[in-house]
Design an enzyme around this catalytic site. Structure first.
Site, PDB file in Angstrom:
ATOM      1  N   LYS A 143       0.834  -1.211   0.000  1.00  0.00           N
ATOM      2  CA  LYS A 143       0.000   0.000   0.000  1.00  0.00           C
ATOM      3  C   LYS A 143       0.863   1.253   0.000  1.00  0.00           C
ATOM      4  CE  LYS A 143      -1.821   1.615   4.017  1.00  0.00           C
ATOM      5  NZ  LYS A 143      -1.473   3.025   4.268  1.00  0.00           N
ATOM      6  N   ASN A 144       1.867   1.285   0.882  1.00  0.00           N
ATOM      7  CA  ASN A 144       2.617   2.533   1.037  1.00  0.00           C
ATOM      8  C   ASN A 144       3.640   2.762  -0.075  1.00  0.00           C
ATOM      9  OD1 ASN A 144       1.033   3.119   3.187  1.00  0.00           O
ATOM     10  ND2 ASN A 144       2.540   2.551   4.748  1.00  0.00           N
TER      11      ASN A 144
ATOM     12  N   CYS B 168      -5.353  12.544  12.454  1.00  0.00           N
ATOM     13  CA  CYS B 168      -6.128  11.316  12.329  1.00  0.00           C
ATOM     14  C   CYS B 168      -6.045  10.567  13.648  1.00  0.00           C
ATOM     15  CB  CYS B 168      -5.663  10.474  11.148  1.00  0.00           C
ATOM     16  SG  CYS B 168      -4.163   9.569  11.428  1.00  0.00           S
TER      17      CYS B 168
ATOM     18  N   ARG C 265      -0.146  14.564  12.967  1.00  0.00           N
ATOM     19  CA  ARG C 265       0.424  14.338  11.640  1.00  0.00           C
ATOM     20  C   ARG C 265       0.495  15.595  10.757  1.00  0.00           C
ATOM     21  NH1 ARG C 265      -1.667   8.613   9.503  1.00  0.00           N
ATOM     22  NH2 ARG C 265       0.302   8.735   8.375  1.00  0.00           N
TER      23      ARG C 265
ATOM     24  N   ASP D 137       4.105   0.484  12.164  1.00  0.00           N
ATOM     25  CA  ASP D 137       2.945  -0.194  11.566  1.00  0.00           C
ATOM     26  C   ASP D 137       2.816  -1.651  12.006  1.00  0.00           C
ATOM     27  OD1 ASP D 137       2.351   2.162  10.311  1.00  0.00           O
ATOM     28  OD2 ASP D 137       3.186   1.589   8.367  1.00  0.00           O
TER      29      ASP D 137
ATOM     30  N   ARG E 194      -9.045  -0.375   3.981  1.00  0.00           N
ATOM     31  CA  ARG E 194      -8.155   0.637   3.402  1.00  0.00           C
ATOM     32  C   ARG E 194      -6.797   0.022   3.068  1.00  0.00           C
ATOM     33  NH1 ARG E 194      -6.855   5.136   7.053  1.00  0.00           N
ATOM     34  NH2 ARG E 194      -5.408   5.282   5.343  1.00  0.00           N
TER      35      ARG E 194
HETATM   36  N1  EPU Z   1       6.025  14.799  10.834  1.00  0.00           N
HETATM   37  C1  EPU Z   1       6.132  16.137  11.104  1.00  0.00           C
HETATM   38  N2  EPU Z   1       6.047  17.020  10.063  1.00  0.00           N
HETATM   39  C2  EPU Z   1       5.862  16.603   8.788  1.00  0.00           C
HETATM   40  C3  EPU Z   1       5.774  15.249   8.515  1.00  0.00           C
HETATM   41  C4  EPU Z   1       5.849  14.353   9.562  1.00  0.00           C
HETATM   42  O1  EPU Z   1       6.287  16.529  12.257  1.00  0.00           O
HETATM   43  O2  EPU Z   1       5.799  17.470   7.892  1.00  0.00           O
HETATM   44  C5  EPU Z   1       6.096  13.815  11.940  1.00  0.00           C
HETATM   45  C6  EPU Z   1       4.781  13.033  12.120  1.00  0.00           C
HETATM   46  O3  EPU Z   1       3.838  13.740  12.876  1.00  0.00           O
HETATM   47  C7  EPU Z   1       5.266  11.777  12.789  1.00  0.00           C
HETATM   48  C8  EPU Z   1       6.663  11.577  12.172  1.00  0.00           C
HETATM   49  O4  EPU Z   1       7.027  12.818  11.598  1.00  0.00           O
HETATM   50  O5  EPU Z   1       5.397  11.984  14.157  1.00  0.00           O
HETATM   51  C9  EPU Z   1       6.731  10.519  11.098  1.00  0.00           C
HETATM   52  O6  EPU Z   1       5.654  10.673  10.184  1.00  0.00           O
HETATM   53  P1  EPU Z   1       5.796  10.356   8.642  1.00  0.00           P
HETATM   54  O7  EPU Z   1       5.691  11.628   7.887  1.00  0.00           O
HETATM   55  O8  EPU Z   1       6.986   9.490   8.395  1.00  0.00           O
HETATM   56  O9  EPU Z   1       4.468   9.502   8.393  1.00  0.00           O
HETATM   57  P2  EPU Z   1       3.684   9.475   7.028  1.00  0.00           P
HETATM   58  O10 EPU Z   1       4.614   9.678   5.916  1.00  0.00           O
HETATM   59  O11 EPU Z   1       2.484  10.348   7.149  1.00  0.00           O
HETATM   60  C10 EPU Z   1       3.975   6.928   6.494  1.00  0.00           C
HETATM   61  C11 EPU Z   1       3.071   5.767   6.274  1.00  0.00           C
HETATM   62  C12 EPU Z   1       2.441   5.363   7.594  1.00  0.00           C
HETATM   63  C13 EPU Z   1       3.574   4.970   8.553  1.00  0.00           C
HETATM   64  C14 EPU Z   1       4.546   6.155   8.704  1.00  0.00           C
HETATM   65  C15 EPU Z   1       5.746   5.845   9.562  1.00  0.00           C
HETATM   66  C16 EPU Z   1       2.328   6.122   4.014  1.00  0.00           C
HETATM   67  C17 EPU Z   1       1.213   6.448   3.078  1.00  0.00           C
HETATM   68  N3  EPU Z   1       2.031   6.151   5.320  1.00  0.00           N
HETATM   69  O12 EPU Z   1       3.156   7.969   7.024  1.00  0.00           O
HETATM   70  O13 EPU Z   1       1.639   4.220   7.341  1.00  0.00           O
HETATM   71  O14 EPU Z   1       3.049   4.637   9.799  1.00  0.00           O
HETATM   72  O15 EPU Z   1       5.016   6.570   7.409  1.00  0.00           O
HETATM   73  O16 EPU Z   1       6.439   4.761   9.063  1.00  0.00           O
HETATM   74  O17 EPU Z   1       3.422   5.817   3.583  1.00  0.00           O
HETATM   75  C18 EPU Z   1      -0.121   2.714   7.736  1.00  0.00           C
HETATM   76  O18 EPU Z   1       0.186   2.151   6.668  1.00  0.00           O
HETATM   77  O19 EPU Z   1      -0.944   2.217   8.552  1.00  0.00           O
HETATM   78  C19 EPU Z   1       0.494   3.998   8.058  1.00  0.00           C
HETATM   79  C20 EPU Z   1      -0.006   4.831   8.974  1.00  0.00           C
END
Ligand code: EPU
Length: 417
Positions: A22-23, A117, A122, A305, A397
């Protein structure tokens, strides 16, 4: 709203095939916007999040179709508007990954700000700051990120926090920028590497993905390409933990054991006998798991995850295990549901202390987010009695045909409409 009815005390045994990740597929579909031609993507998982992404590109006027084998064909040259509206982004926050490619290729984007969420606030500040560093004009107006540029310029960007979709968004933005972009403290997740391989297959010039420094030399144009999505390491891990929790055995095919080092090592520590081949993993659990201590962190450390699934493993273990969540501030919503099933868990800040016991007990429970839902399925399979999980749209999802796949492993799970 659909529910899952899970008949407990399941014996899990057999072979299951992993779906595409998915990711990976979500940013790969977004990256196809960068291409000046036709893209074909295979190993696409049948997930609601993929449907949202296809709908999103369709609304932009992109010519996108999917065949009966779930191969996607995308031609972004028909795009008429660079807008990701609130009604779609609110159902899938990963929609934010269209921001970078839209801005880079079409020079403007209007993308709804994803809210928080169930697992945390996030924010996407690092995506926005990175694009600004590349020269984009960005305003946040009426809940939308409104971005324009003549052409993005290469820049050196140091992330303060490791962000997966932030790294992906800026990597895509930099692909068609003028000059070279260097992303420091970048995410090293396999899905980031998959995205960079796809961009390079379209003629991009990305190097270093999988390390914490990624270099992107901007090119003028990308051409069409065929690409096969990476296997889903989290779905794979979920089946392995389900077998471990239920003292069963499973072989997961079409997967990649090298993507799951931290998870396999914890399963091994819990007493599982694991064998791996090039594209398969088998697990056999001869006795109840021993408790393990888990600390989530960015790849290659233990993935957030897989945290909820390991809470269940500890809940039926012999011993006391701790699970510390360091990525998201609110990713313990499954704990109160598992307590309703008799799990002995205490929360202390961002750590949970779990005292294992022989058997969980069925209860009606609520799915709160995707991975929390997976943990409830695993718990329901172990418990005595029949567990009913409500709000299972979260599972759909991110897990393809979960009841069918578990059914092939001997579980009795019914979808109730
Ligand atoms: N963060 C910030 N600022 C930003 C972006 C992130 O402070 O601009 C913080 C977030 O709040 C969090 C940390 O950085 O505390 C890491 O978040 P990240 O941005 O890495 O998460 P994401 O990219 O939104 C992806 C996966 C998630 C997975 C996380 C961590 C996708 C579509 N989603 O989310 O997947 O948990 O990386 O590995 O790639 C899932 O599949 O169930 C899922 C939630």
């Amino acid at each position: 709203m659909d529910k899952l009815k899970i008949f407990g005390c399941a014996k899990i045994a057999g072979v299951v095939t992993a779906s595409g990740a998915k990711n990976s597929v979500l940013p790969i579909i977004a990256a196809s916007l960068l291409c000046d031609g036709q893209v074909h993507i295979s190993n696409v998982p049948h997930l609601d999040d993929v449907t949202v992404m296809i709908t999103l590109l369709g609304r932009m006027g992109v010519d996108i179709s999917i065949d009966s084998h779930l191969n996607l064909s995308i031609n972004p040259n028909t795009l008429t508007e660079s807008i990701a509206p609130y009604d779609l982004v609110k159902t899938m926050r990963a929609s934010i990954v269209v921001l970078g490619p839209l801005l880079s290729r079409f020079k403007s984007a209007r993308v709804s700000l994803p809210g928080g969420c169930a697992i945390g606030s996030r924010p996407v500040n690092l995506h926005i700051d990175g694009l600004k560093a590349m020269g984009a004009d960005i305003d946040v107006k009426d809940g939308y990120i409104v971005a324009t540029t003549n052409r993005l310029q290469g820049a050196r960007i140091v992330f303060d926090v490791i962000t997966v979709t932030g790294t992906e968004n800026l990597m895509m933005a930099a692909t068609l920028a003028s000059g070279t972009t260097i992303l420091e403290n970048a995410a090293r997740e396999p899905e980031v590497v998959d995205l960079s391989n796809f961009i390079n297959k379209m003629g991009g010039n990305v190097s270093g993905a999988g390390t914490d420094t990624i270099t992107i030399k901007g090119v003028d144009k990308l051409h069409g390409a065929n690409y096969c999505v990476l296997p889903d390491r989290i779905e794979t891990g979920t089946f392995l933990v389900a077998a471990a929790v239920n003292q069963g055995s499973v072989t997961v095919k079409n997967t990649d054991p090298t993507l799951l080092d931290a998870v396999l090592s914890k399963l091994n520590q819990a007493g599982a006998i694991i064998k791996t081949g090039k594209n398969w993993i088998s697990l056999n659990m001869p006795k109840p798991p021993q408790a393990v201590d888990i600390h989530t962190a960015p790849y290659p450390a233990f993935p957030t995850d897989m945290q909820a699934q390991f809470v269940v493993l500890n809940a039926v273990s012999s011993g006391v295990g701790t699970v510390t969540e360091t990525i998201f501030e609110n990713r313990f919503m499954h704990i109160s549901e598992l307590q309703r099933m008799g799990a002995d868990i205490k929360i202390e800040g961002n750590t949970v202390i779990i005292t294992g016991q022989k058997q969980l007990k069925a209860a009606p429970v609520l799915a709160t987010d995707l991975r929390a839902s997976a943990s409830l399925v695993i718990a329901g399979l172990q418990a005595t009695g029949t567990t009913v999980i409500d709000r299972i749209y979260h599972i759909d999802r991110g897990y393809e045909r979960i009841e069918e796949k578990f059914g092939k492993l001997g579980a009795k799970i019914q979808r109730v409409h």
